[in-house]
Each structure stands twice: as structure tokens, then as C-alpha cells.
Design a protein around this motif. Sequence first.
Motif, PDB file in Angstrom:
ATOM      1  N   GLU A  12      42.353  37.381  40.599  1.00  0.00           N
ATOM      2  CA  GLU A  12      43.550  37.369  39.788  1.00  0.00           C
ATOM      3  C   GLU A  12      43.230  37.477  38.457  1.00  0.00           C
ATOM      4  O   GLU A  12      44.228  37.784  37.728  1.00  0.00           O
ATOM      5  CB  GLU A  12      43.669  35.664  39.992  1.00  0.00           C
ATOM      6  CG  GLU A  12      44.191  35.545  41.356  1.00  0.00           C
ATOM      7  CD  GLU A  12      44.467  33.947  41.979  1.00  0.00           C
ATOM      8  OE1 GLU A  12      44.217  33.157  41.093  1.00  0.00           O
ATOM      9  OE2 GLU A  12      45.086  33.695  42.991  1.00  0.00           O
ATOM     10  N   GLN A  13      41.937  37.252  37.812  1.00  0.00           N
ATOM     11  CA  GLN A  13      41.828  37.591  36.581  1.00  0.00           C
ATOM     12  C   GLN A  13      41.873  38.902  36.145  1.00  0.00           C
ATOM     13  O   GLN A  13      42.514  39.591  35.058  1.00  0.00           O
ATOM     14  CB  GLN A  13      40.582  37.089  35.948  1.00  0.00           C
ATOM     15  CG  GLN A  13      40.746  35.465  35.862  1.00  0.00           C
ATOM     16  CD  GLN A  13      41.329  35.140  34.718  1.00  0.00           C
ATOM     17  OE1 GLN A  13      41.477  35.547  33.716  1.00  0.00           O
ATOM     18  NE2 GLN A  13      42.249  34.029  35.275  1.00  0.00           N
ATOM     19  N   SER A  14      41.436  39.826  37.124  1.00  0.00           N
ATOM     20  CA  SER A  14      41.472  41.254  36.756  1.00  0.00           C
ATOM     21  C   SER A  14      42.939  41.937  36.799  1.00  0.00           C
ATOM     22  O   SER A  14      43.541  42.480  35.947  1.00  0.00           O
ATOM     23  CB  SER A  14      40.960  42.252  37.911  1.00  0.00           C
ATOM     24  OG  SER A  14      39.542  41.776  38.050  1.00  0.00           O
ATOM     25  N   LEU A  15      43.809  41.292  37.668  1.00  0.00           N
ATOM     26  CA  LEU A  15      45.144  41.522  37.646  1.00  0.00           C
ATOM     27  C   LEU A  15      46.014  40.988  36.512  1.00  0.00           C
ATOM     28  O   LEU A  15      46.744  41.812  36.035  1.00  0.00           O
ATOM     29  CB  LEU A  15      46.129  40.981  38.775  1.00  0.00           C
ATOM     30  CG  LEU A  15      45.542  41.544  40.253  1.00  0.00           C
ATOM     31  CD1 LEU A  15      46.120  40.319  41.483  1.00  0.00           C
ATOM     32  CD2 LEU A  15      46.217  42.877  40.577  1.00  0.00           C
ATOM     33  N   LEU A  16      45.458  39.860  36.117  1.00  0.00           N
ATOM     34  CA  LEU A  16      46.138  39.494  34.674  1.00  0.00           C
ATOM     35  C   LEU A  16      45.774  40.271  33.711  1.00  0.00           C
ATOM     36  O   LEU A  16      46.785  40.164  32.578  1.00  0.00           O
ATOM     37  CB  LEU A  16      45.808  37.975  34.651  1.00  0.00           C
ATOM     38  CG  LEU A  16      46.475  37.025  33.324  1.00  0.00           C
ATOM     39  CD1 LEU A  16      47.941  36.981  33.589  1.00  0.00           C
ATOM     40  CD2 LEU A  16      45.826  35.542  33.484  1.00  0.00           C
ATOM     41  N   TYR A  18      44.162  43.290  32.999  1.00  0.00           N
ATOM     42  CA  TYR A  18      43.837  44.578  32.890  1.00  0.00           C
ATOM     43  C   TYR A  18      45.361  45.196  33.476  1.00  0.00           C
ATOM     44  O   TYR A  18      45.272  46.578  33.158  1.00  0.00           O
ATOM     45  CB  TYR A  18      42.573  45.103  33.555  1.00  0.00           C
ATOM     46  CG  TYR A  18      41.535  44.526  32.867  1.00  0.00           C
ATOM     47  CD1 TYR A  18      41.071  44.786  31.601  1.00  0.00           C
ATOM     48  CD2 TYR A  18      40.892  43.816  33.593  1.00  0.00           C
ATOM     49  CE1 TYR A  18      39.900  44.352  31.121  1.00  0.00           C
ATOM     50  CE2 TYR A  18      39.639  43.068  33.134  1.00  0.00           C
ATOM     51  CZ  TYR A  18      39.168  43.432  31.961  1.00  0.00           C
ATOM     52  OH  TYR A  18      38.198  42.883  31.445  1.00  0.00           O
ATOM     53  N   ASN A  19      46.122  44.735  34.148  1.00  0.00           N
ATOM     54  CA  ASN A  19      47.147  45.667  34.875  1.00  0.00           C
ATOM     55  C   ASN A  19      46.866  46.789  35.522  1.00  0.00           C
ATOM     56  O   ASN A  19      47.340  47.904  35.283  1.00  0.00           O
ATOM     57  CB  ASN A  19      48.244  45.751  33.918  1.00  0.00           C
ATOM     58  CG  ASN A  19      49.656  46.127  34.402  1.00  0.00           C
ATOM     59  OD1 ASN A  19      49.924  45.542  35.796  1.00  0.00           O
ATOM     60  ND2 ASN A  19      50.467  47.223  33.950  1.00  0.00           N
ATOM     61  N   PRO A  20      45.851  46.841  36.539  1.00  0.00           N
ATOM     62  CA  PRO A  20      45.202  48.093  37.050  1.00  0.00           C
ATOM     63  C   PRO A  20      46.057  48.527  38.177  1.00  0.00           C
ATOM     64  O   PRO A  20      46.697  47.648  38.560  1.00  0.00           O
ATOM     65  CB  PRO A  20      43.878  47.513  37.520  1.00  0.00           C
ATOM     66  CG  PRO A  20      44.120  46.119  37.877  1.00  0.00           C
ATOM     67  CD  PRO A  20      45.135  45.526  37.094  1.00  0.00           C
ATOM     68  N   MET A 153      33.929  46.362  47.170  1.00  0.00           N
ATOM     69  CA  MET A 153      35.155  46.466  48.041  1.00  0.00           C
ATOM     70  C   MET A 153      36.485  46.826  46.735  1.00  0.00           C
ATOM     71  O   MET A 153      36.322  46.580  45.688  1.00  0.00           O
ATOM     72  CB  MET A 153      35.750  44.979  48.138  1.00  0.00           C
ATOM     73  CG  MET A 153      34.940  44.289  49.374  1.00  0.00           C
ATOM     74  SD  MET A 153      35.110  44.571  50.916  1.00  0.00           S
ATOM     75  CE  MET A 153      36.711  44.027  51.330  1.00  0.00           C
ATOM     76  N   LEU A 154      37.431  47.745  47.310  1.00  0.00           N
ATOM     77  CA  LEU A 154      38.362  48.387  46.478  1.00  0.00           C
ATOM     78  C   LEU A 154      39.697  47.822  47.136  1.00  0.00           C
ATOM     79  O   LEU A 154      40.119  47.949  48.099  1.00  0.00           O
ATOM     80  CB  LEU A 154      38.283  49.844  46.466  1.00  0.00           C
ATOM     81  CG  LEU A 154      39.138  50.491  45.754  1.00  0.00           C
ATOM     82  CD1 LEU A 154      38.997  50.624  44.214  1.00  0.00           C
ATOM     83  CD2 LEU A 154      39.390  52.183  45.957  1.00  0.00           C
ATOM     84  N   PHE A 155      40.375  47.151  46.057  1.00  0.00           N
ATOM     85  CA  PHE A 155      41.729  46.802  46.382  1.00  0.00           C
ATOM     86  C   PHE A 155      42.803  47.371  45.437  1.00  0.00           C
ATOM     87  O   PHE A 155      42.793  47.436  44.221  1.00  0.00           O
ATOM     88  CB  PHE A 155      41.825  45.421  46.160  1.00  0.00           C
ATOM     89  CG  PHE A 155      41.008  44.219  46.898  1.00  0.00           C
ATOM     90  CD1 PHE A 155      41.471  43.694  47.930  1.00  0.00           C
ATOM     91  CD2 PHE A 155      39.623  44.126  46.446  1.00  0.00           C
ATOM     92  CE1 PHE A 155      40.829  42.900  48.643  1.00  0.00           C
ATOM     93  CE2 PHE A 155      38.747  43.271  47.118  1.00  0.00           C
ATOM     94  CZ  PHE A 155      39.467  42.486  48.268  1.00  0.00           C
ATOM     95  N   PRO A 156      43.962  48.102  45.878  1.00  0.00           N
ATOM     96  CA  PRO A 156      44.928  48.550  45.442  1.00  0.00           C
ATOM     97  C   PRO A 156      45.843  47.353  44.886  1.00  0.00           C
ATOM     98  O   PRO A 156      45.358  46.151  45.310  1.00  0.00           O
ATOM     99  CB  PRO A 156      45.948  49.266  46.308  1.00  0.00           C
ATOM    100  CG  PRO A 156      44.988  49.392  47.662  1.00  0.00           C
ATOM    101  CD  PRO A 156      43.931  48.489  47.559  1.00  0.00           C
ATOM    102  N   ALA A 157      46.203  47.278  43.582  1.00  0.00           N
ATOM    103  CA  ALA A 157      46.737  46.176  42.808  1.00  0.00           C
ATOM    104  C   ALA A 157      47.886  45.202  43.606  1.00  0.00           C
ATOM    105  O   ALA A 157      47.637  43.946  43.691  1.00  0.00           O
ATOM    106  CB  ALA A 157      47.582  46.584  41.554  1.00  0.00           C
ATOM    107  N   ALA A 158      48.862  45.951  44.384  1.00  0.00           N
ATOM    108  CA  ALA A 158      49.594  45.079  44.983  1.00  0.00           C
ATOM    109  C   ALA A 158      48.758  44.333  46.280  1.00  0.00           C
ATOM    110  O   ALA A 158      49.251  43.351  46.672  1.00  0.00           O
ATOM    111  CB  ALA A 158      50.778  45.941  45.719  1.00  0.00           C
TER     112      ALA A 158
END
Length: 219
Positions: A12-16, A18-20, A153-158
Motif C-alpha cells: 500500500e505504501q508503494s502504491l501511495l 510512487y504510483n508505479p 514477488m512482482l505485482f502489477p499496480a492494479a
Amino acid sequence: EKEKQDYVFCLEQSLLLYNPEYILLVEDDAVPEEEIFSVLQHLFSARFSKPYLRDALYFKLYHPERLQRYFNPEPMRILEWLGLGMFLGPVLTCAYCRAAGRAGPSWRLVAFFALYSMALSELVGRHYGLELRRLHPALYNVVPASECCTPAMLFPAASARRASGYLRGLRCRRGFAKDTALYSLLRGEGENAFVVEPNLVRHVGMYSSLRLNSNPKLL
């Protein structure tokens, strides 16, 4: 449960912050291979845009070598093993007939060399054969993921948003760690996940702190 909460926090912090497009989570006991970024660059540009990979929940970049053998309950791996025998059986038979001066191959000889090559590949270890794929990023394989282990682990943003939401609704406990929780989402939520072969990280951890006993087993 604390490990799962930390994992959700990182997502959640990565999404918040960096908007990756993708989030790569590497645990502290995983060491990336030298070619990890060149392989990922190829996968981003040539593979992950394919329809069957585009909506994957996650991509595993590591799976234990001991679980990469052919004798595992994974249909794709059994088909790969049979294909190896079907390919090497005739090849070895032709080589033998030429070396021995035989007139032509027989189906018994083809079957023998097919079974021989399958048995030999299992005894040597499938993961050693996978090392040949390191010759070029295009040779890396992306196959359906199985349970166990999340060093990288690699996660697409969505997908990271979906995964964090799913994990918040689950409670981890002994015997149901975060890797099992993530894998349970594939069937429970109708998601897909994949693993990249060969491994793009090395797992250097010897023991798991999640296994609370006085005589922990090696990982």
C-alpha cells in the motif's frame, strides 16, 4: 499475521508514494541474480502484455529448487517431462543406431531411450536444465505458479491493490502463512499467478523464524 500485515503495508505504501506500474517486493533473505533487470525489462516489453498474463495477480521470481523437479503434482511439468522423453528418445536412438551400425531404429529402442532420458533428467534435477535458459532473457519461461515461498514477488499496480484488499480480509496463523494466503486467492477469487523460470533471486535464508520449535528444519 504480523508478516502479512507488514506485506500489505509495503504494497500500500508503494502504491501511495510512487504510483508505479509494477511493485517488486524482495525479502531480506533474497539476493537478486545479476541478470534480473535485463530479464525483467524483456518480460515487461515482450511478455507481460499478453492477454493471459496482463491481469495476473502476481509473478513469483523464485521457487525452491527442491520443488522444481518433475515429480510434482503440476500437469504442465508432467507434460514437459513427457515432451523431453519424446524428443530425446528418437534423437538418442538415431545416434545409437548410427554409432552401432544398425539398419534402423525400433519402437522398443525409442521407448527405452525416451524412458532413460526422462529418468536421467529427474535424477540429475530439472533445475539444472533450467540454468540453460539463462543464456538469453527470451529463453526464460513463465508458467502457472504453485504454492510456497515469496522471497521475490512482482505485482502489477492494479493487482497489488487487489492483493492488499484480499489479504486484509484474511487472517494468517500457524500453517497458513502469507504465501499460502496468497496462493489461496487464486482459487478462492478466481485469480491467476505465474512463476518465472529459472529463479531471478537466490534464497540465502537457512531457517524460518515462523517455525517456532527448538529444532528448525533447513529451508
